[in-house]
Motif scaffolding. Structure first.
Motif, PDB file in Angstrom:
ATOM      1  N   GLU A  61       0.858  -1.179   0.000  1.00 18.17           N
ATOM      2  CA  GLU A  61       0.000   0.000   0.000  1.00 18.17           C
ATOM      3  C   GLU A  61       0.893   1.227   0.000  1.00 18.17           C
ATOM      4  OE1 GLU A  61      -3.219   2.299   2.845  1.00 18.17           O
ATOM      5  OE2 GLU A  61      -3.460   0.139   2.504  1.00 18.17           O
ATOM      6  N   LEU A  62       0.714   2.085  -0.980  1.00 20.14           N
ATOM      7  CA  LEU A  62       1.501   3.297  -1.134  1.00 20.14           C
ATOM      8  C   LEU A  62       0.582   4.494  -0.950  1.00 20.14           C
ATOM      9  CD1 LEU A  62       3.172   2.276  -4.523  1.00 20.14           C
ATOM     10  CD2 LEU A  62       4.064   1.808  -2.239  1.00 20.14           C
ATOM     11  N   THR A  63       1.041   5.496  -0.237  1.00 21.26           N
ATOM     12  CA  THR A  63       0.259   6.728  -0.099  1.00 21.26           C
ATOM     13  C   THR A  63       1.167   7.929  -0.291  1.00 21.26           C
ATOM     14  OG1 THR A  63       0.593   6.801   2.308  1.00 21.26           O
ATOM     15  CG2 THR A  63      -1.397   5.721   1.512  1.00 21.26           C
ATOM     16  N   HIS A  64       0.637   8.965  -0.893  1.00 14.18           N
ATOM     17  CA  HIS A  64       1.391  10.211  -1.070  1.00 14.18           C
ATOM     18  C   HIS A  64       0.404  11.327  -1.405  1.00 14.18           C
ATOM     19  CE1 HIS A  64       4.719  12.857  -1.834  1.00 14.18           C
ATOM     20  NE2 HIS A  64       5.592  11.866  -1.730  1.00 14.18           N
ATOM     21  N   THR A  65       0.712  12.515  -0.946  1.00 13.46           N
ATOM     22  CA  THR A  65      -0.116  13.674  -1.277  1.00 13.46           C
ATOM     23  C   THR A  65       0.439  14.344  -2.524  1.00 13.46           C
ATOM     24  OG1 THR A  65      -0.603  14.007   1.062  1.00 13.46           O
ATOM     25  CG2 THR A  65      -1.030  15.869  -0.416  1.00 13.46           C
ATOM     26  N   VAL A  66      -0.453  14.679  -3.450  1.00 13.00           N
ATOM     27  CA  VAL A  66      -0.045  15.344  -4.682  1.00 13.00           C
ATOM     28  C   VAL A  66       0.515  16.726  -4.338  1.00 13.00           C
ATOM     29  CG1 VAL A  66      -0.828  16.256  -6.904  1.00 13.00           C
ATOM     30  CG2 VAL A  66      -1.804  14.131  -6.010  1.00 13.00           C
ATOM     31  N   ASN A  67       1.671  17.054  -4.912  1.00 16.08           N
ATOM     32  CA  ASN A  67       2.299  18.354  -4.651  1.00 16.08           C
ATOM     33  C   ASN A  67       1.529  19.476  -5.344  1.00 16.08           C
ATOM     34  OD1 ASN A  67       4.668  17.361  -3.215  1.00 16.08           O
ATOM     35  ND2 ASN A  67       5.246  16.454  -5.164  1.00 16.08           N
ATOM     36  N   GLU A  68       1.533  20.638  -4.712  1.00 13.77           N
ATOM     37  CA  GLU A  68       0.861  21.797  -5.318  1.00 13.77           C
ATOM     38  C   GLU A  68       1.454  22.107  -6.695  1.00 13.77           C
ATOM     39  OE1 GLU A  68      -1.768  23.105  -4.004  1.00 13.77           O
ATOM     40  OE2 GLU A  68      -1.662  22.049  -2.087  1.00 13.77           O
ATOM     41  N   SER A  69       2.748  21.823  -6.851  1.00 13.34           N
ATOM     42  CA  SER A  69       3.422  22.126  -8.120  1.00 13.34           C
ATOM     43  C   SER A  69       2.961  21.215  -9.257  1.00 13.34           C
ATOM     44  CB  SER A  69       4.936  22.004  -7.951  1.00 13.34           C
ATOM     45  OG  SER A  69       5.285  20.683  -7.571  1.00 13.34           O
ATOM     46  N   GLN A  70       2.187  20.167  -8.922  1.00  8.64           N
ATOM     47  CA  GLN A  70       1.716  19.234  -9.943  1.00  8.64           C
ATOM     48  C   GLN A  70       0.333  19.609 -10.489  1.00  8.64           C
ATOM     49  OE1 GLN A  70       2.654  15.698  -7.340  1.00  8.64           O
ATOM     50  NE2 GLN A  70       3.460  14.875  -9.257  1.00  8.64           N
ATOM     51  N   LEU A  71      -0.127  20.792 -10.129  1.00  7.38           N
ATOM     52  CA  LEU A  71      -1.430  21.282 -10.598  1.00  7.38           C
ATOM     53  C   LEU A  71      -1.579  21.099 -12.110  1.00  7.38           C
ATOM     54  CD1 LEU A  71      -4.064  23.007 -10.283  1.00  7.38           C
ATOM     55  CD2 LEU A  71      -2.624  25.016 -10.638  1.00  7.38           C
ATOM     56  N   GLY A  72      -2.682  20.436 -12.514  1.00  9.36           N
ATOM     57  CA  GLY A  72      -2.967  20.274 -13.935  1.00  9.36           C
ATOM     58  C   GLY A  72      -2.332  19.060 -14.578  1.00  9.36           C
ATOM     59  N   GLN A  73      -1.500  18.327 -13.829  1.00  8.58           N
ATOM     60  CA  GLN A  73      -0.883  17.127 -14.410  1.00  8.58           C
ATOM     61  C   GLN A  73      -1.916  16.015 -14.580  1.00  8.58           C
ATOM     62  OE1 GLN A  73       2.406  15.568 -12.198  1.00  8.58           O
ATOM     63  NE2 GLN A  73       3.922  16.789 -13.256  1.00  8.58           N
ATOM     64  N   ARG A  74      -1.660  15.135 -15.554  1.00 12.82           N
ATOM     65  CA  ARG A  74      -2.457  13.916 -15.682  1.00 12.82           C
ATOM     66  C   ARG A  74      -2.136  13.009 -14.493  1.00 12.82           C
ATOM     67  NH1 ARG A  74      -2.221  11.571 -21.664  1.00 12.82           N
ATOM     68  NH2 ARG A  74      -1.764   9.752 -20.391  1.00 12.82           N
ATOM     69  N   LEU A  75      -3.125  12.208 -14.094  1.00 11.00           N
ATOM     70  CA  LEU A  75      -2.946  11.328 -12.946  1.00 11.00           C
ATOM     71  C   LEU A  75      -1.806  10.343 -13.165  1.00 11.00           C
ATOM     72  CD1 LEU A  75      -3.815  10.287 -10.192  1.00 11.00           C
ATOM     73  CD2 LEU A  75      -5.603   8.943 -11.324  1.00 11.00           C
ATOM     74  N   ASP A  76      -1.682   9.783 -14.379  1.00 12.70           N
ATOM     75  CA  ASP A  76      -0.615   8.811 -14.610  1.00 12.70           C
ATOM     76  C   ASP A  76       0.767   9.458 -14.500  1.00 12.70           C
ATOM     77  OD1 ASP A  76      -1.000  10.232 -16.968  1.00 12.70           O
ATOM     78  OD2 ASP A  76      -0.691   8.526 -18.291  1.00 12.70           O
ATOM     79  N   GLN A  77       0.872  10.729 -14.925  1.00 10.62           N
ATOM     80  CA  GLN A  77       2.152  11.442 -14.776  1.00 10.62           C
ATOM     81  C   GLN A  77       2.436  11.741 -13.315  1.00 10.62           C
ATOM     82  OE1 GLN A  77       1.158  14.790 -17.290  1.00 10.62           O
ATOM     83  NE2 GLN A  77       2.343  13.990 -19.007  1.00 10.62           N
ATOM     84  N   ALA A  78       1.402  12.139 -12.598  1.00  9.87           N
ATOM     85  CA  ALA A  78       1.575  12.507 -11.192  1.00  9.87           C
ATOM     86  C   ALA A  78       2.046  11.319 -10.357  1.00  9.87           C
ATOM     87  CB  ALA A  78       0.269  13.067 -10.629  1.00  9.87           C
ATOM     88  N   ILE A  79       1.412  10.144 -10.542  1.00 11.66           N
ATOM     89  CA  ILE A  79       1.822   9.005  -9.714  1.00 11.66           C
ATOM     90  C   ILE A  79       3.208   8.505 -10.104  1.00 11.66           C
ATOM     91  CG2 ILE A  79      -0.547   8.320  -9.161  1.00 11.66           C
ATOM     92  CD1 ILE A  79      -0.337   6.081 -11.215  1.00 11.66           C
ATOM     93  N   ALA A  80       3.597   8.702 -11.373  1.00 12.81           N
ATOM     94  CA  ALA A  80       4.956   8.310 -11.785  1.00 12.81           C
ATOM     95  C   ALA A  80       6.001   9.157 -11.064  1.00 12.81           C
ATOM     96  CB  ALA A  80       5.106   8.449 -13.298  1.00 12.81           C
ATOM     97  N   GLU A  81       5.674  10.426 -10.804  1.00 12.61           N
ATOM     98  CA  GLU A  81       6.609  11.298 -10.079  1.00 12.61           C
ATOM     99  C   GLU A  81       6.588  11.027  -8.578  1.00 12.61           C
ATOM    100  OE1 GLU A  81       6.180  15.428 -10.930  1.00 12.61           O
ATOM    101  OE2 GLU A  81       6.496  15.197 -13.085  1.00 12.61           O
TER     102      GLU A  81
END
Length: 325
Positions: free
Chosen positions: A6-26
């Motif tokens: 189980e992995l958890t992480h909060t999306v960074n504010e700097s990732q605003l507008g990114q696609r979900l697949d790109q965001a989780i890759a980062e």
């Protein structure tokens, strides 16, 4: 039997507008983009508790991403008899002084022969801890200190301390060019737009802060001490390159050899032959994750950097520094 993760992480504010697949890759760099996308399509990714299966879904920043998936046994890592330089060890943690030429974690192009494989060999029970207890990484050719957790509670607390910037990491480095003063770099770091194995300062990157101070001036180089507030991939190397003072030996980020005028043949050869980034994790300070005791560790500067520093110092004593110093 498959390993549940189980992995958890909060999306960074700097990732605003990114696609979900790109965001989780980062956010989850321990896993390949293709595997993460596969999990996404299989409904194993939640955004704020809601299953999302569309890779193109946009994120706004601040969402909680949860990945619940399985790793098959054959995908788990192999224990290998790799020598580890243990600086400190107790029931909960290990502190390692990593040599050059040793990758920390298996990945693309390096399936084994890493610190992680060595940890599994020397500490079989560490297989029950995610990523074999690794809390933070050093680049392959960066030397120095890193802490590893031997238990899940220790790892959870160390990761939390790292996120809250309560672990102090200081580095010694030799930068190209003459730096007049110390300072701070606060520039976001993300994947390079065209060189996918490299990182870069980019507006869409994750927040990154590096503090640095001048320790010693040489004619065409500067010995510096750096302290990380964040821990992005290649952070120090990227930030120093951004300042136009890349690290000696770091050809990936523009560290082309610079030979001081009139330098001896010996120094000239040393500079040209220095074949790694001149970067060493010299000090590590943190609260023990179980006892709460403050611990501080120091790793001596490796021989190649000591020899280079002495040679640059001798050259500077011989020729002197220009007026600006």
């Amino acid at each position: 039997m498959a390993q549940q993760i189980e992995l958890t992480h909060t999306v960074n504010e700097s990732q605003l507008g990114q696609r979900l697949d790109q965001a989780i890759a980062e956010l989850f760099t321990d896993f390949s983009r293709s595997r993460l996308k596969e999990w996404l399509l299989e409904g194993k990714v939640q955004v704020d508790g809601q299953v999302i299966t569309k890779p193109r879904t946009k994120v706004m920043g601040g969402e909680l991403i949860t990945v619940q998936a399985e790793l098959e046994d054959e995908e788990r890592w192999e224990a290998q008899d790799i020598a580890l330089n243990i600086v400190y060890e107790d029931d909960d943690i290990i502190v390692i002084n990593k040599p050059r030429d040793l990758v920390v974690h298996p990945g693309a192009g390096t399936p084994d022969g890493t610190v992680l494989n060595g940890l599994l060999f020397h500490y079989p029970d560490i297989a029950e801890v995610p990523r074999a207890g690794i809390v933070h990484r050093l680049d392959k050719d960066t030397t120095g200190l890193m802490v590893v957790a031997k238990t899940v509670p220790a790892q959870t607390r160390l990761v939390r301390a790292l996120q809250k910037r309560k672990i102090t990491r200081e580095y010694e480095a030799i930068a190209i060019g003459r730096m007049t003063a110390g300072g701070m770099v606060e520039k976001p770091i993300g994947r390079h737009s065209t060189k996918r194995t490299l990182m870069a300062v980019t507006p869409t990157g994750k927040p990154a802060i590096t503090h640095y101070r001048v320790a010693e001036h040489f004619r065409e180089h500067t010995r510096i001490r750096l302290r990380l507030e964040t821990g992005r991939t290649h952070q120090i190397r990227v930030h120093m390159s951004y300042l136009q003072h890349p690290l000696l030996g770091d050809t990936a980020y523009g560290g082309r050899a610079r030979i001081p005028k009139g330098a001896s043949a010996e120094l000239t050869e040393m500079i040209r032959q220095f074949d790694r980034q001149a970067l060493h994790a010299a000090m590590l300070r943190f609260e023990h994750p179980v006892t709460g005791e403050e611990l501080e560790f120091h790793a001596p500067i490796p021989d190649d950097m000591v020899a280079m520093t002495e040679a640059l110092r001798l050259d500077t004593e011989q020729f002197g520094l220009e007026e600006e110093f």
